[in-house]
Design an enzyme around this catalytic site. Structure first.
Site, PDB file in Angstrom:
ATOM      1  N   LYS A 250      -1.960  73.911  54.178  1.00  0.00           N
ATOM      2  CA  LYS A 250      -0.776  73.528  53.572  1.00  0.00           C
ATOM      3  C   LYS A 250       0.451  73.243  55.182  1.00  0.00           C
ATOM      4  O   LYS A 250      -0.289  74.185  56.043  1.00  0.00           O
ATOM      5  CB  LYS A 250       0.494  74.119  52.940  1.00  0.00           C
ATOM      6  CG  LYS A 250       1.356  73.366  51.756  1.00  0.00           C
ATOM      7  CD  LYS A 250       0.157  73.207  50.665  1.00  0.00           C
ATOM      8  CE  LYS A 250       1.848  72.072  50.578  1.00  0.00           C
ATOM      9  NZ  LYS A 250       0.476  71.230  48.502  1.00  0.00           N
TER      10      LYS A 250
ATOM     11  N   ASP B 247       2.939  65.511  49.502  1.00  0.00           N
ATOM     12  CA  ASP B 247       3.775  66.728  48.611  1.00  0.00           C
ATOM     13  C   ASP B 247       5.447  66.447  48.455  1.00  0.00           C
ATOM     14  O   ASP B 247       5.876  65.520  48.465  1.00  0.00           O
ATOM     15  CB  ASP B 247       3.904  68.116  49.191  1.00  0.00           C
ATOM     16  CG  ASP B 247       3.957  69.163  47.947  1.00  0.00           C
ATOM     17  OD1 ASP B 247       3.255  69.742  47.017  1.00  0.00           O
ATOM     18  OD2 ASP B 247       5.578  69.900  48.353  1.00  0.00           O
TER      19      ASP B 247
HETATM   20  P1  NDP Z   1       8.709  64.769  44.999  1.00  0.00           P
HETATM   21  O1  NDP Z   1       9.324  64.664  45.856  1.00  0.00           O
HETATM   22  O2  NDP Z   1       8.345  63.533  44.857  1.00  0.00           O
HETATM   23  O3  NDP Z   1       9.690  65.396  43.515  1.00  0.00           O
HETATM   24  C1  NDP Z   1      10.201  66.601  44.308  1.00  0.00           C
HETATM   25  C2  NDP Z   1      11.344  66.184  42.478  1.00  0.00           C
HETATM   26  O4  NDP Z   1      11.778  68.048  42.498  1.00  0.00           O
HETATM   27  C3  NDP Z   1      13.063  66.123  43.312  1.00  0.00           C
HETATM   28  O5  NDP Z   1      13.211  65.178  41.983  1.00  0.00           O
HETATM   29  C4  NDP Z   1      13.446  66.786  43.156  1.00  0.00           C
HETATM   30  O6  NDP Z   1      14.774  66.637  43.610  1.00  0.00           O
HETATM   31  C5  NDP Z   1      13.102  68.156  42.787  1.00  0.00           C
HETATM   32  N1  NDP Z   1      13.155  69.401  43.918  1.00  0.00           N
HETATM   33  C6  NDP Z   1      12.810  69.248  45.237  1.00  0.00           C
HETATM   34  N2  NDP Z   1      13.429  70.723  45.609  1.00  0.00           N
HETATM   35  C7  NDP Z   1      14.107  71.115  44.481  1.00  0.00           C
HETATM   36  C8  NDP Z   1      14.979  72.037  44.210  1.00  0.00           C
HETATM   37  N3  NDP Z   1      14.837  73.372  45.494  1.00  0.00           N
HETATM   38  N4  NDP Z   1      15.715  72.257  43.440  1.00  0.00           N
HETATM   39  C9  NDP Z   1      15.944  71.307  42.802  1.00  0.00           C
HETATM   40  N5  NDP Z   1      15.166  70.300  42.205  1.00  0.00           N
HETATM   41  C10 NDP Z   1      14.290  69.977  43.547  1.00  0.00           C
HETATM   42  O7  NDP Z   1       8.124  65.728  45.122  1.00  0.00           O
HETATM   43  P2  NDP Z   1       6.673  65.972  43.891  1.00  0.00           P
HETATM   44  O8  NDP Z   1       6.679  65.257  42.954  1.00  0.00           O
HETATM   45  O9  NDP Z   1       5.097  65.123  45.076  1.00  0.00           O
HETATM   46  O10 NDP Z   1       5.919  67.811  44.003  1.00  0.00           O
HETATM   47  C11 NDP Z   1       6.919  68.276  42.997  1.00  0.00           C
HETATM   48  C12 NDP Z   1       6.420  69.468  42.990  1.00  0.00           C
HETATM   49  O11 NDP Z   1       4.812  69.172  42.246  1.00  0.00           O
HETATM   50  C13 NDP Z   1       6.222  70.543  44.102  1.00  0.00           C
HETATM   51  O12 NDP Z   1       6.453  71.806  44.160  1.00  0.00           O
HETATM   52  C14 NDP Z   1       5.033  70.402  44.680  1.00  0.00           C
HETATM   53  O13 NDP Z   1       4.522  71.561  45.575  1.00  0.00           O
HETATM   54  C15 NDP Z   1       4.168  69.964  42.823  1.00  0.00           C
HETATM   55  N6  NDP Z   1       3.184  69.248  43.587  1.00  0.00           N
HETATM   56  C16 NDP Z   1       2.489  68.169  44.091  1.00  0.00           C
HETATM   57  C17 NDP Z   1       1.304  67.075  43.813  1.00  0.00           C
HETATM   58  C18 NDP Z   1       0.898  65.590  44.531  1.00  0.00           C
HETATM   59  O14 NDP Z   1      -0.014  65.306  44.239  1.00  0.00           O
HETATM   60  N7  NDP Z   1       2.301  65.493  44.906  1.00  0.00           N
HETATM   61  C19 NDP Z   1      -0.018  67.922  43.425  1.00  0.00           C
HETATM   62  C20 NDP Z   1      -0.009  69.455  43.445  1.00  0.00           C
HETATM   63  C21 NDP Z   1       1.796  70.225  43.002  1.00  0.00           C
HETATM   64  P3  NDP Z   1      16.366  65.939  44.155  1.00  0.00           P
HETATM   65  O15 NDP Z   1      15.174  64.464  45.208  1.00  0.00           O
HETATM   66  O16 NDP Z   1      17.274  65.823  44.725  1.00  0.00           O
HETATM   67  O17 NDP Z   1      14.949  66.750  46.177  1.00  0.00           O
END
Ligand code: NDP
Length: 466
Positions: free
Chosen positions: A139, A179
């Site tokens: 990671k 991510d």
């Molecule tokens: P994105 O950046 O596309 O989206 C993240 C979302 O979560 C946004 O809406 C963001 O809001 C919100 N968010 C992030 N941090 C916070 C926080 N501290 N408090 C509140 N809201 C938050 O990321 P992904 O959709 O790719 O990832 C989301 C989750 O899924 C993570 O935990 C990631 O590790 C996990 N994941 C992702 C994979 C992938 O293929 N993308 C694979 C496996 C797991 P804002 O815009 O306001 O920050």
């Protein structure tokens, strides 16, 4: 929780050993609570495994598996649009390569620290093992915040980041992906710089654009996979997602495609969120509203509160950092898909979900539930799909992208989706059967941790002391 068929004295012996190793982890990695949490959750599942397999203790597998094979930290200097110098910190954790090249995403978010990435890399080792594909765990990322930056600033940052990272990665060594904060735009800039510096066109990153080596279904894979996993859990109780009310947090990549697949399967998604607040739409988020979210988040890069201006029946609840719970988890529903970030469901949120009738929790985000919340889900017999199993579809499809790159061909959308679906069924089946075999039927936390651990531990034994 996972004592299974152990006698009290056997439980004490393996328990004492696990506690000793856990104490070492805390002493050697101070101020990394998320890393401690991820290790603790896996160790809690391993008591019976260590009793049945003394060879793991003899070979110090636990002591070795918590120690990254390599940690890379570096300076990332770049110029902003005003011509001012900015400095961020870059990381890559190469955690474990027992079953394949390191594989895992890059996160760009101001909250990124060494401890956060170590928890994610540790989780990734077991998740990748569950996918059935040959991928080790890694990671990386940076405390850089893409929010509010121009495309040119993001490009200059990505180019500086890759200028250092390129010497540590490669298609047979370490293959990063996206991510939080790293989507198609960032992967494009990172890939361009890698290619320029190395003069190589290889599958060194996944999540690439379709015109330059990407795989169909990779953007959709984590969300789709998480919903497939929920459907498998429901099948064990002879139920389906049809007509189910669903809570989804976040509004990024994972949330968007979770909602799309829920709609495909006849469920009704009610919520989305971002770090500023929660949207609840009592009419449900349909395909037209989902298209609006995609445009808002992926093109305009706006805030989710705008949804309530566009769709009048929706309610926006601003984030209250002083509150002890998240209102999103206090809405009546059948299923929950946490898809934003770590520890977004605490014990109070878990209690609210259970009180409101939620029967399924399928984790799209990594480690979204605290240890206390997880315990409540298990005690209340919730169909609980832990992240390392439920969200493994993303990395599994990255593995399929690597396979297509190596063979220099591309599969159709239907072919990739079918493989993803079969992988998610296989992961659920493995977790379900392993939980039973180790005396805790229905406990998919134990099933995922043990199932993921055994393959990596046996490979480490085979490869000697490295
Ligand atoms: P994105 O950046 O596309 O989206 C993240 C979302 O979560 C946004 O809406 C963001 O809001 C919100 N968010 C992030 N941090 C916070 C926080 N501290 N408090 C509140 N809201 C938050 O990321 P992904 O959709 O790719 O990832 C989301 C989750 O899924 C993570 O935990 C990631 O590790 C996990 N994941 C992702 C994979 C992938 O293929 N993308 C694979 C496996 C797991 P804002 O815009 O306001 O920050």
């Amino acid at each position: 929780m996972s004592a299974g068929t152990l006698t009290p004295s056997e439980t004490r012996v393996s328990g004492d050993y696990i506690e000793q190793v856990m104490a070492q982890v805390k002493a050697k990695n101070p101020a990394e609570p998320e890393f401690h949490q991820a290790v603790q959750e896996v160790f809690d599942s391993l008591r019976l495994v260590l009793q049945r397999h003394p060879e793991y203790r003899e070979a110090k597998i636990l002591e070795r598996i918590v120690e990254p094979e390599r940690l890379i930290m570096f300076r990332v200097p770049w110029f902003d649009d005003q011509g001012k110098i900015q400095v961020n910190r870059g990381f890559r954790i190469e955690m474990n390569s027992a079953i394949g090249p390191y594989k895992g995403g890059l996160r760009f978010h101001p909250s990124v620290t060494l401890g956060i990435l170590k928890f994610l890399a540790f989780e990734q080792v077991f998740k990748n093992s569950l996918t059935t594909l040959p991928m080790g765990g890694g990671k990386g990322g940076s405390d850089f915040d893409p929010k509010g930056k121009s495309d040119n600033e993001v490009m200059r940052f990505c180019q500086s980041f890759m200028t250092e990272l390129q010497r540590h990665i490669g298609p047979d060594t370490d293959v990063p992906a996206g991510d939080i904060g790293v989507g198609g735009r960032e992967i494009g800039f990172l890939f361009g710089q890698y290619k320029r510096l190395r003069n190589e066109f290889t599958g060194v990153l996944t999540g690439k654009g379709l015109n330059w080596g990407g795989s169909l279904i990779r953007p959709e894979a984590t969300g789709y996979g998480c919903v497939y996993f929920a459907a498998e859990m429901l099948k064990t109780r002879k139920e389906t997602l049809e007509g189910k009310l669903c809570l989804v947090s976040g509004s990024g990549n994972v949330s968007q495609y979770t909602i799309e697949k829920l709609l495909d399967l006849g469920a009704k998604p009610l919520t989305v969120s971002d770090s500023n607040g929660v949207i609840c739409d009592p009419d449900g988020i349909d395909r037209e509203k989902l298209a609006y979210i995609l445009e808002l988040k992926n093109v305009r890069r706006g805030r989710i509160r705008d949804y309530a201006d566009k769709f009048k029946k929706a309610i926006f609840m601003a984030t209250d950092i002083k509150s002890d719970h998240n209102p999103l988890w206090n809405i009546k529903a059948d299923c929950a898909f946490p898809s934003a970030t770590q520890n977004e469901i605490n014990a109070k949120d878990a209690a609210n979900l259970i009180k409101n009738g939620v029967k399924v929790v399928s984790e799209g985000a990594n480690m979204p539930s605290t240890l206390e919340a997880t315990k409540l889900f298990l005690e209340n017999k919730i169909l609980y799909g832990p992240a390392k199993a439920a969200n493994a579809g993303g990395v599994a499809t990255s593995g399929l992208e690597m396979a297509q790159n190596s063979a220099r061909l591309s599969w159709t959308r239907a072919e990739v989706d079918d493989r993803l679906h079969k992988i998610m069924i296989a992961i659920h089946d493995n977790c379900f059967r392993t939980a039973e075999k180790y005396g805790t039927p229905g406990n998919l936390v134990n099933g995922a941790n043990i199932g993921g651990f055994l393959k990596v531990a046996d490979s480490m034994l085979d490869q000697g002391l490295v």
